[in-house]
Each structure stands twice: as C-alpha cells, then as structure tokens.
Design an enzyme around this catalytic site. Structure first.
Site, PDB file in Angstrom:
ATOM      1  N   GLU A  30       0.836  -1.226   0.076  1.00  0.00           N
ATOM      2  CA  GLU A  30       0.023   0.261  -0.214  1.00  0.00           C
ATOM      3  C   GLU A  30       0.853   1.155   0.019  1.00  0.00           C
ATOM      4  OE1 GLU A  30      -2.743   1.743  -0.809  1.00  0.00           O
ATOM      5  OE2 GLU A  30      -3.928   0.495   0.422  1.00  0.00           O
TER       6      GLU A  30
ATOM      7  N   ARG B 107      -6.968   0.666  13.396  1.00  0.00           N
ATOM      8  CA  ARG B 107      -5.567   0.874  12.676  1.00  0.00           C
ATOM      9  C   ARG B 107      -5.601   2.069  11.849  1.00  0.00           C
ATOM     10  NH1 ARG B 107      -4.740  -0.669   7.503  1.00  0.00           N
ATOM     11  NH2 ARG B 107      -5.920  -2.451   6.710  1.00  0.00           N
TER      12      ARG B 107
ATOM     13  N   ASN C 114      -4.816   3.650   8.159  1.00  0.00           N
ATOM     14  CA  ASN C 114      -4.930   3.202   6.674  1.00  0.00           C
ATOM     15  C   ASN C 114      -4.825   4.266   5.542  1.00  0.00           C
ATOM     16  OD1 ASN C 114      -5.138   0.572   4.910  1.00  0.00           O
ATOM     17  ND2 ASN C 114      -7.027   1.601   4.130  1.00  0.00           N
TER      18      ASN C 114
ATOM     19  N   GLU D  15     -12.597  -5.142   9.822  1.00  0.00           N
ATOM     20  CA  GLU D  15     -13.237  -4.713   8.487  1.00  0.00           C
ATOM     21  C   GLU D  15     -14.840  -5.016   8.595  1.00  0.00           C
ATOM     22  OE1 GLU D  15     -11.271  -6.408   5.148  1.00  0.00           O
ATOM     23  OE2 GLU D  15      -9.227  -5.639   5.819  1.00  0.00           O
TER      24      GLU D  15
ATOM     25  N   ASN E 128      -9.734   4.908   2.646  1.00  0.00           N
ATOM     26  CA  ASN E 128      -8.786   4.879   1.597  1.00  0.00           C
ATOM     27  C   ASN E 128      -8.581   6.180   0.907  1.00  0.00           C
ATOM     28  OD1 ASN E 128      -7.104   2.405   0.875  1.00  0.00           O
ATOM     29  ND2 ASN E 128      -8.969   1.570   0.993  1.00  0.00           N
TER      30      ASN E 128
ATOM     31  N   ASP F 250      -9.502   0.852  -3.707  1.00  0.00           N
ATOM     32  CA  ASP F 250      -8.560   1.308  -2.931  1.00  0.00           C
ATOM     33  C   ASP F 250      -8.111   2.591  -2.981  1.00  0.00           C
ATOM     34  OD1 ASP F 250      -6.295   0.335  -1.133  1.00  0.00           O
ATOM     35  OD2 ASP F 250      -7.142  -1.615  -1.327  1.00  0.00           O
TER      36      ASP F 250
END
Length: 289
Positions: free
Chosen positions: A16, A99, A101, A120, A146, A194
């Site tokens: 990522e 967390r 991201n 999730e 995202n 994403d």
C-alpha cells in the site's frame, strides 16, 4: 495496451501507499500486514526494508528530510538511518480495534489520513487532518477508509469508502472540508476501490482490490481508462521517473487462497507501466515537532 512490468517481486501481504522520492529516485511503500516499510531503488533495483513495531498504514515525507509513518497506534516520526519510530500523536486510542490506513499530504503541507476497523466490519473509522492546528477528525462512520488525495488546484479532496464501493469528493478550503458528494461508484463485479491518486490533468486514479485493474476517472467522475493487471488486488498508484509518467502500482496477496496464489505468483509485487499524462510531485508535511 499498456505494458505492465513487475519491477520488485517483494510479495507484500498488503502492499500500500507507494510514494515517489525524486531525491533518491526510489519508490517507498508499506506492507501493512507484514509490518514493513520498503524502499525500491529504481536505478539499480535494490530493495531496502525496515520492520515496524505495529501494522503500518502509510509513510510520507516531512520537511527537513524527515518521515512520518502511520502505525496502528498513531502518527510516528520514522528515522530510516536507525529504523527508529517515535510517537507524535496517538489516534483512536479509545477504539483499540482500529488501525491507520493510507495517507496523503496536500500542497499546503497538511497530512490527511484515515483510520479503520482492523476486522473490517464496524464503521469506527474516520478521516483525519494533521497540521499546525493539531489532529482533527473531519469525517467519520467508515469501515475501511482509503486516500485521500486532492485535485491539482487544491480545491477538491477525494476520499474512498471501500466497502460502499464509492469515491467521495469534498470541497476543500483552507484545510476545511464540506459538501460531501459522490464522485464515482465502482460498478465492476467483485472490485472494491482502494487508494486514490491524482495526475496533473486532475484525473483520479483508483486501485481496484479484487478488480484486476487500476482505473482513471475524469475530474467529472467519468471512467476514462482501465489498465488491466496480472494480479487481482491492486491497491494504489504513484507517479515517478524524471517526467512523472511512470506509474508504480502496489498490490497484495491478502485474501487469496492457495489456489489463487498459484495462478498469481507476482501478487504483492510492485508493478510499473508508462502513462501519457504526468502525475504531481508528492508534498511534504509541514511539521515543527
């Protein structure tokens, strides 16, 4: 047809956040689940890696040749020479299953990033801004966040709600966002949006997790281009090279079965291809700490 090349078969579980660094002609990126920061030297092909103490959602540059990493517990200063992480600010400490991201720095040096439920399933994630005013929650009720990214003129911010398969646009004015609206929805079966990135024409590139592709949208939200990929889980792009026309793409093997992995041996690798429109150079966080 775009020629796709796997330039680094790193095998990231959840690659990522690719970030082009012109200073060292390298692509920096993370493996969130592997708890690693990677640096790929595009000149010689060398890969340098650092182990993080927690899941690491992103890495961005800060002024003074410094780095900031988004770990599970919050924002940390990262020193590549020593591999040391130093806490700057805790995030979502009241939500222990969350967390961080994905992160992005706008032209004014503000750091934007998201938090999410690590399982999730619950909408406990938020969109944050970090600047001289400190840490600010700007939007919430996301399961998986995202992005974000901004338009080249700095007037629009884009943010992704992955599970809802939607990209939102916000008006952006002096670090404040408003007027959230749907920019685009992902219609491709089995594909989830994403990480986003914008090019110099103001078009938005989206990695498709489970979609075997990255897609390019016009500033008006029209699908302009699809680049097919040899792996299913495409996470995010960055623009590199001397002309910012080499597109680097992070991918992941997370969620793939043994049978699927056997047919996608390069899943989790860093890929590249050439594109017609240049990107925009990454910005640095203006941080005095």
């Amino acid at each position: 047809m775009n020629k796709i090349e796997c330039v680094c078969a790193v095998g990231a579980q959840l690659g990522e956040g690719p970030l082009w660094s012109a200073k060292d002609q390298a692509v920096w990126f993370v493996d969130i689940k592997g708890r690693q920061i990677h640096r790929f030297d595009t000149r010689g092909g060398a890969l340098t890696s650092w182990q993080a103490p927690e899941e690491v959602g992103f890495i961005v540059k800060a002024t003074g040749d410094r780095w900031i990493a988004g770990l599970k517990s919050g924002l940390h200063a990262f020193t590549p020479d020593t591999g040391k992480f130093t806490l700057i600010a805790r995030v979502d400490s009241d939500r222990p299953k969350n967390r961080l991201n994905d992160g992005y720095v706008d032209a004014a040096g503000r750091l934007w990033f998201g938090s999410m439920d690590n399982e999730e399933s619950q909408p406990t994630g938020s969109l944050y801004r970090f600047d001289a005013r400190g840490l600010q929650r700007c939007d919430e009720n996301y399961v998986i966040t995202n992005g974000p990214t901004t338009s080249p003129d700095g007037r629009t911010l884009y943010h992704v709600d992955t599970l809802q398969r939607v990209i939102y646009a916000f008006d952006l004015n002096d670090g404040e966002i408003g007027n959230r609206r749907v920019f685009a929805r992902i219609e491709k079966s089995g594909a989830y949006p994403d990480g986003p990135a914008t090019d110099s024409a103001g078009c938005v590139w989206i990695g498709l997790f489970g979609g075997w592709a990255v897609q390019r949208y016009s500033p008006g939200g029209e699908l302009l281009q699809t680049i097919d990929m040899p792996v299913a889980n495409c996470t995010k792009v960055t623009f590199g090279g001397s002309d910012l026309r080499t597109l680097y793409i992070t991918t992941a093997w997370k969620g793939l079965s043994k049978e699927q992995l056997a047919t996608q041996p390069l899943a989790g690798g860093l890929f590249s291809t050439r594109v017609d429109t240049a990107g925009v150079s990454p910005n640095e966080v203006r941080y005095d700490g």
